[in-house]
Design a protein around this motif. Structure first.
Motif, PDB file in Angstrom:
ATOM      1  N   THR A 111       0.815  -1.223   0.000  1.00 35.03           N
ATOM      2  CA  THR A 111       0.000   0.000   0.000  1.00 35.03           C
ATOM      3  C   THR A 111       0.846   1.268   0.000  1.00 35.03           C
ATOM      4  OG1 THR A 111      -0.188   0.002   2.419  1.00 35.03           O
ATOM      5  CG2 THR A 111      -1.893  -1.164   1.178  1.00 35.03           C
ATOM      6  N   ALA A 112       2.171   1.136   0.083  1.00 34.30           N
ATOM      7  CA  ALA A 112       3.035   2.309  -0.069  1.00 34.30           C
ATOM      8  C   ALA A 112       3.042   2.802  -1.513  1.00 34.30           C
ATOM      9  CB  ALA A 112       4.457   1.987   0.376  1.00 34.30           C
ATOM     10  N   GLY A 113       2.568   1.990  -2.442  1.00 30.81           N
ATOM     11  CA  GLY A 113       2.547   2.369  -3.850  1.00 30.81           C
ATOM     12  C   GLY A 113       1.330   3.210  -4.206  1.00 30.81           C
ATOM     13  N   ARG A 189      -8.199   1.181   4.393  1.00 32.81           N
ATOM     14  CA  ARG A 189      -9.314   2.041   3.983  1.00 32.81           C
ATOM     15  C   ARG A 189      -8.794   3.358   3.413  1.00 32.81           C
ATOM     16  NH1 ARG A 189     -11.238   1.375   9.423  1.00 32.81           N
ATOM     17  NH2 ARG A 189     -12.573  -0.473   9.610  1.00 32.81           N
ATOM     18  N   ALA A 190      -7.811   3.961   4.109  1.00 31.24           N
ATOM     19  CA  ALA A 190      -7.287   5.260   3.687  1.00 31.24           C
ATOM     20  C   ALA A 190      -6.533   5.171   2.367  1.00 31.24           C
ATOM     21  CB  ALA A 190      -6.379   5.829   4.781  1.00 31.24           C
ATOM     22  N   HIS A 191      -5.710   4.133   2.196  1.00 33.81           N
ATOM     23  CA  HIS A 191      -4.859   4.034   1.009  1.00 33.81           C
ATOM     24  C   HIS A 191      -5.571   3.421  -0.195  1.00 33.81           C
ATOM     25  CE1 HIS A 191      -0.859   5.287   2.606  1.00 33.81           C
ATOM     26  NE2 HIS A 191      -1.485   5.066   3.737  1.00 33.81           N
ATOM     27  N   ARG A 192      -6.679   2.739   0.031  1.00 28.05           N
ATOM     28  CA  ARG A 192      -7.447   2.168  -1.085  1.00 28.05           C
ATOM     29  C   ARG A 192      -8.827   2.802  -1.149  1.00 28.05           C
ATOM     30  NH1 ARG A 192      -4.751   0.322  -4.875  1.00 28.05           N
ATOM     31  NH2 ARG A 192      -6.441  -1.069  -5.531  1.00 28.05           N
ATOM     32  N   GLN A 193      -8.920   4.035  -0.709  1.00 30.96           N
ATOM     33  CA  GLN A 193     -10.204   4.727  -0.651  1.00 30.96           C
ATOM     34  C   GLN A 193     -10.846   4.804  -2.034  1.00 30.96           C
ATOM     35  OE1 GLN A 193      -9.936   8.649   1.011  1.00 30.96           O
ATOM     36  NE2 GLN A 193     -12.112   8.766   1.482  1.00 30.96           N
ATOM     37  N   GLY A 194     -12.108   4.339  -2.112  1.00 23.74           N
ATOM     38  CA  GLY A 194     -12.836   4.366  -3.370  1.00 23.74           C
ATOM     39  C   GLY A 194     -12.496   3.230  -4.318  1.00 23.74           C
ATOM     40  N   LYS A 195     -11.562   2.347  -3.922  1.00 27.31           N
ATOM     41  CA  LYS A 195     -11.146   1.264  -4.818  1.00 27.31           C
ATOM     42  C   LYS A 195     -11.589  -0.113  -4.341  1.00 27.31           C
ATOM     43  CE  LYS A 195      -7.016   3.691  -6.496  1.00 27.31           C
ATOM     44  NZ  LYS A 195      -5.534   3.634  -6.646  1.00 27.31           N
ATOM     45  N   LEU A 203     -13.004  -8.587   3.198  1.00 27.21           N
ATOM     46  CA  LEU A 203     -11.665  -8.060   2.941  1.00 27.21           C
ATOM     47  C   LEU A 203     -10.744  -8.175   4.152  1.00 27.21           C
ATOM     48  CD1 LEU A 203     -12.591  -4.812   0.973  1.00 27.21           C
ATOM     49  CD2 LEU A 203     -11.569  -6.877   0.035  1.00 27.21           C
ATOM     50  N   PHE A 204     -11.297  -7.968   5.337  1.00 30.22           N
ATOM     51  CA  PHE A 204     -10.469  -7.927   6.547  1.00 30.22           C
ATOM     52  C   PHE A 204     -10.615  -9.182   7.396  1.00 30.22           C
ATOM     53  CE2 PHE A 204     -11.385  -3.124   6.176  1.00 30.22           C
ATOM     54  CZ  PHE A 204     -10.398  -2.987   5.212  1.00 30.22           C
ATOM     55  N   GLY A 218     -10.485  -5.246  -5.472  1.00 32.94           N
ATOM     56  CA  GLY A 218      -9.999  -3.877  -5.359  1.00 32.94           C
ATOM     57  C   GLY A 218      -8.769  -3.721  -4.488  1.00 32.94           C
ATOM     58  N   LEU A 219      -8.126  -4.817  -4.142  1.00 32.65           N
ATOM     59  CA  LEU A 219      -6.922  -4.737  -3.320  1.00 32.65           C
ATOM     60  C   LEU A 219      -5.700  -4.333  -4.135  1.00 32.65           C
ATOM     61  CD1 LEU A 219      -7.402  -7.905  -1.081  1.00 32.65           C
ATOM     62  CD2 LEU A 219      -7.689  -5.513  -0.409  1.00 32.65           C
ATOM     63  N   ILE A 220      -5.725  -4.549  -5.445  1.00 30.99           N
ATOM     64  CA  ILE A 220      -4.650  -4.130  -6.339  1.00 30.99           C
ATOM     65  C   ILE A 220      -5.273  -3.415  -7.540  1.00 30.99           C
ATOM     66  CG2 ILE A 220      -3.167  -6.037  -5.599  1.00 30.99           C
ATOM     67  CD1 ILE A 220      -3.768  -7.432  -8.242  1.00 30.99           C
ATOM     68  N   ASP A 221      -4.417  -2.781  -8.354  1.00 34.99           N
ATOM     69  CA  ASP A 221      -4.903  -1.985  -9.481  1.00 34.99           C
ATOM     70  C   ASP A 221      -4.774  -2.685 -10.821  1.00 34.99           C
ATOM     71  OD1 ASP A 221      -5.563   0.537  -8.062  1.00 34.99           O
ATOM     72  OD2 ASP A 221      -3.436   0.500  -7.585  1.00 34.99           O
ATOM     73  N   GLY A 222      -4.027  -3.779 -10.865  1.00 29.17           N
ATOM     74  CA  GLY A 222      -3.880  -4.446 -12.142  1.00 29.17           C
ATOM     75  C   GLY A 222      -2.983  -5.653 -12.070  1.00 29.17           C
ATOM     76  N   ILE A 223      -2.992  -6.414 -13.167  1.00 27.94           N
ATOM     77  CA  ILE A 223      -2.109  -7.572 -13.336  1.00 27.94           C
ATOM     78  C   ILE A 223      -1.009  -7.149 -14.299  1.00 27.94           C
ATOM     79  CG2 ILE A 223      -1.929  -9.960 -14.104  1.00 27.94           C
ATOM     80  CD1 ILE A 223      -3.643  -9.624 -11.614  1.00 27.94           C
TER      81      ILE A 223
END
Length: 300
Positions: A111-113, A189-195, A203-204, A218-223
């Motif tokens: 989530t640092a990305g 929640r903060a770093h993946r807000q809206g995703k 999820l948790f 929605g935990l990642i943005d792509g493959i």
């Protein structure tokens, strides 16, 4: 060869029009301090590498390569905060890529990305908190071993593995786990807000998923893989520079920390008392077993 292509080979042309640079920072292994033989992934160990990465000339982006089954939540949080602070300070975009495993604290690092990617077969998630151990009270009783513990403080020896469990101590541990879990949840929640695309109960829950399932949640943005995506974003001339962590190649290969100043190398005599050496060996073996247990959960 035409004139433009010929000029591109000359040294001064590369200085005049340098290719974009992406610093590649490996974040691999168990998070936290392990034993005297091995160095886990901590802020102390990775901070110099991060500083070098964000100060490279012609830097365009930083790519984190995460392969971790998790570990100490405090270290995961501190490393992530440092990366985000450096990204904001230098105004550099950060990409995060999961390799085999980015679970528990490993997902925290992802989530640092600004953007998160994984292979379709990567294992991602495990947003939860676990505490595991063994109990030996019956073993001691069977062999007639007397356990002697002297404490000042009613709960100082709580959850001692050689004594029967007490409900109040287990309840206290569960409250601590709940606090840490909520901090993890709030961070995601903060770093993946809206995703995020599923309910928090799912999820948790502590489950982990394949990369493709993690994308659907929605935990990642792509493959994607690092090289292909960076070339798509920044062109075929992009330079991917792996930033080493300062250890010698054989220390990285064996997972060893750097030798402290004045400490002798492997196989040499030291002034260390025998009792301390045995303690180091025991701690090292236990650390290896703990590390093996963390990885084993994700070896399908």
């Amino acid at each position: 060869m035409n004139t433009r292509k010929l000029l591109s080979w000359l040294p001064f042309e590369r200085f005049r029009n340098p290719p974009p640079v992406v610093a590649v920072v490996p974040l691999k292994g168990v998070i936290g301090r392990l034993g005297p033989w091995q160095r886990g992934l901590t802020l102390d160990s990775i901070a110099p590498t991060l500083e070098r990465a964000f100060k490279l000339p012609s830097l365009t982006a930083v790519a984190l390569v995460v392969n971790s089954p998790g570990g100490a939540p405090v270290q995961a949080a501190q490393i992530t905060r440092r990366i985000r602070a450096l990204a904001e300070e230098h105004q550099i975009k950060v990409f995060a890529f999961a390799e085999d495993v980015a679970a528990s604290g490993g997902y925290w690092l992802l989530t640092a990305g600004d953007e998160i990617y994984a292979d379709e077969s990567s294992l991602v998630g495990s947003i939860g908190v676990v505490s595991a151990g063994f109990g030996f009270p019956e073993f001691l009783k069977r062999f007639g071993i007397e356990r002697r513990v002297y404490v000042s403080g009613e709960h100082k020896a709580g959850l001692d593995p050689f004594q029967p469990e007490r409900e109040e101590e287990v309840a206290h541990l569960r409250r601590i786990q709940a606090d840490i879990h909520e901090a993890f949840r709030a961070h995601v929640r903060a770093h993946r807000q809206g995703k995020l695309k599923a309910g928090e109960d799912e999820l948790f829950s502590g489950r982990f998923w394949s990369g493709r399932a993690a994308l659907a949640l929605g935990l990642i943005d792509g493959i994607a893989d690092l090289r292909t995506l960076m070339r798509e974003r920044y062109g075929a001339r992009v330079r991917l520079l792996v930033i080493a962590d300062g250890r010698r190649w054989w220390q990285r290969r064996l997972g060893l920390r750097s030798l402290a100043p004045g400490r002798r190398g492997l196989g040499q005599e030291t002034a260390q008392p025998r009792a301390a050496a045995v303690e180091d060996m025991t701690a090292g073996l236990l650390a290896v077993l703990d590390e093996h247990q963390l990885w084993q959960r994700y070896r399908l």
